[in-house]
Scaffold this motif. Structure first.
Motif, mmCIF file in Angstrom:
data_model
loop_
_atom_site.group_PDB
_atom_site.id
_atom_site.type_symbol
_atom_site.label_atom_id
_atom_site.label_comp_id
_atom_site.label_asym_id
_atom_site.label_seq_id
_atom_site.Cartn_x
_atom_site.Cartn_y
_atom_site.Cartn_z
ATOM 1 N N LYS A 1 0.831 -1.212 0.000
ATOM 2 C CA LYS A 1 0.000 0.000 0.000
ATOM 3 C C LYS A 1 0.867 1.264 0.000
ATOM 4 N N ASN A 2 2.153 1.119 -0.349
ATOM 5 C CA ASN A 2 3.117 2.222 -0.468
ATOM 6 C C ASN A 2 3.488 2.851 0.860
ATOM 7 N N ASN A 3 3.385 2.102 1.946
ATOM 8 C CA ASN A 3 3.856 2.583 3.241
ATOM 9 C C ASN A 3 5.096 1.780 3.602
ATOM 10 N N ASN A 4 6.274 2.285 3.255
ATOM 11 C CA ASN A 4 7.493 1.528 3.496
ATOM 12 C C ASN A 4 7.864 1.503 4.975
ATOM 13 N N ASN A 5 7.516 2.529 5.718
ATOM 14 C CA ASN A 5 7.828 2.586 7.141
ATOM 15 C C ASN A 5 6.549 2.419 7.947
ATOM 16 N N ILE A 6 6.631 1.579 8.983
ATOM 17 C CA ILE A 6 5.475 1.271 9.794
ATOM 18 C C ILE A 6 5.853 1.442 11.258
ATOM 19 N N ASN B 1 5.376 -8.460 24.355
ATOM 20 C CA ASN B 1 6.690 -9.073 24.441
ATOM 21 C C ASN B 1 6.885 -10.114 23.327
ATOM 22 N N ASP B 2 5.867 -10.938 23.061
ATOM 23 C CA ASP B 2 5.947 -11.908 21.963
ATOM 24 C C ASP B 2 6.043 -11.203 20.618
ATOM 25 N N PHE B 3 5.333 -10.095 20.481
ATOM 26 C CA PHE B 3 5.402 -9.299 19.251
ATOM 27 C C PHE B 3 6.820 -8.773 19.021
ATOM 28 N N LEU B 4 7.446 -8.257 20.076
ATOM 29 C CA LEU B 4 8.812 -7.751 19.949
ATOM 30 C C LEU B 4 9.799 -8.869 19.627
ATOM 31 N N LYS B 5 9.567 -10.054 20.172
ATOM 32 C CA LYS B 5 10.424 -11.201 19.850
ATOM 33 C C LYS B 5 10.295 -11.580 18.377
ATOM 34 N N ALA B 6 9.080 -11.508 17.849
ATOM 35 C CA ALA B 6 8.866 -11.798 16.429
ATOM 36 C C ALA B 6 9.567 -10.767 15.557
ATOM 37 N N LEU B 7 9.498 -9.480 15.960
ATOM 38 C CA LEU B 7 10.210 -8.436 15.219
ATOM 39 C C LEU B 7 11.713 -8.697 15.238
ATOM 40 N N MET B 8 12.241 -9.086 16.386
ATOM 41 C CA MET B 8 13.668 -9.349 16.501
ATOM 42 C C MET B 8 14.071 -10.532 15.615
ATOM 43 N N ALA B 9 13.246 -11.566 15.565
ATOM 44 C CA ALA B 9 13.532 -12.718 14.718
ATOM 45 C C ALA B 9 13.573 -12.316 13.243
ATOM 46 N N LEU B 10 12.643 -11.462 12.831
ATOM 47 C CA LEU B 10 12.624 -10.995 11.440
ATOM 48 C C LEU B 10 13.818 -10.099 11.136
ATOM 49 N N GLU B 11 14.223 -9.300 12.114
ATOM 50 C CA GLU B 11 15.379 -8.432 11.914
ATOM 51 C C GLU B 11 16.664 -9.260 11.824
ATOM 52 N N ILE B 12 16.796 -10.274 12.648
ATOM 53 C CA ILE B 12 17.975 -11.140 12.599
ATOM 54 C C ILE B 12 18.046 -11.877 11.271
ATOM 55 N N ARG B 13 16.913 -12.256 10.745
ATOM 56 C CA ARG B 13 16.876 -12.963 9.459
ATOM 57 C C ARG B 13 17.074 -12.030 8.270
ATOM 58 N N GLY B 14 17.051 -10.725 8.505
ATOM 59 C CA GLY B 14 17.339 -9.760 7.453
ATOM 60 C C GLY B 14 16.152 -9.290 6.648
ATOM 61 N N TYR B 15 14.938 -9.551 7.102
ATOM 62 C CA TYR B 15 13.755 -9.112 6.380
ATOM 63 C C TYR B 15 13.384 -7.663 6.666
ATOM 64 N N ILE B 16 13.610 -7.232 7.905
ATOM 65 C CA ILE B 16 13.211 -5.886 8.306
ATOM 66 C C ILE B 16 14.351 -5.205 9.059
ATOM 67 N N SER B 17 14.199 -3.900 9.204
ATOM 68 C CA SER B 17 15.082 -3.116 10.058
ATOM 69 C C SER B 17 14.196 -2.368 11.053
ATOM 70 N N ARG C 1 9.039 2.451 17.870
ATOM 71 C CA ARG C 1 9.973 1.927 16.888
ATOM 72 C C ARG C 1 9.417 2.108 15.487
ATOM 73 N N MET C 2 10.324 2.290 14.507
ATOM 74 C CA MET C 2 9.940 2.367 13.109
ATOM 75 C C MET C 2 10.450 1.111 12.426
ATOM 76 N N ILE C 3 9.562 0.420 11.716
ATOM 77 C CA ILE C 3 9.893 -0.822 11.040
ATOM 78 C C ILE C 3 9.982 -0.538 9.553
ATOM 79 N N THR C 4 11.087 -0.944 8.942
ATOM 80 C CA THR C 4 11.312 -0.763 7.515
ATOM 81 C C THR C 4 11.517 -2.133 6.877
ATOM 82 N N TYR C 5 10.782 -2.402 5.824
ATOM 83 C CA TYR C 5 10.926 -3.669 5.109
ATOM 84 C C TYR C 5 12.139 -3.563 4.188
ATOM 85 N N LEU C 6 13.045 -4.522 4.278
ATOM 86 C CA LEU C 6 14.290 -4.479 3.512
ATOM 87 C C LEU C 6 14.197 -5.259 2.199
#
Length: 80
Positions: free
Chosen positions: A21-26, A46-62, A71-76
């Motif tokens: 939907k053209n929103n790169n930052n969430i 807390n579970d949500f933040l753990k999921a974000l951390m897992a995605l960041e470690i895998r390189g999908y998001i920043s 926090r600002m989430i950017t899809y990589l």
């Protein structure tokens, strides 16, 4: 309660919907509200933040810290 789909997959799916939907930052609070409304079981922040951390470690998001609890989430992009 057991989940049929891992939480990080649900989070990534919602992020991809926002990117389409053209929103790169969430913002994380907006994403958390959207995910809580879309699933039929209770998710802790807390579970949500753990999921974000897992995605960041895998390189999908920043994830960048804007304020103390915001926090600002950017899809990589997709990993190849």
């Amino acid at each position: 309660m057991w989940r049929s789909v891992p939480l990080y997959n649900i989070v990534l799916e919602k992020i991809l919907d926002k990117v389409r939907k053209n929103n790169n930052n969430i913002r994380d609070d907006d994403l958390f509200k959207e995910i809580k409304d879309s699933v039929n079981y209770e998710i802790s922040y807390n579970d949500f933040l753990k999921a974000l951390m897992a995605l960041e470690i895998r390189g999908y998001i920043s994830v960048s810290l804007i304020k103390e609890n915001l926090r600002m989430i950017t899809y990589l992009g997709d990993k190849e």
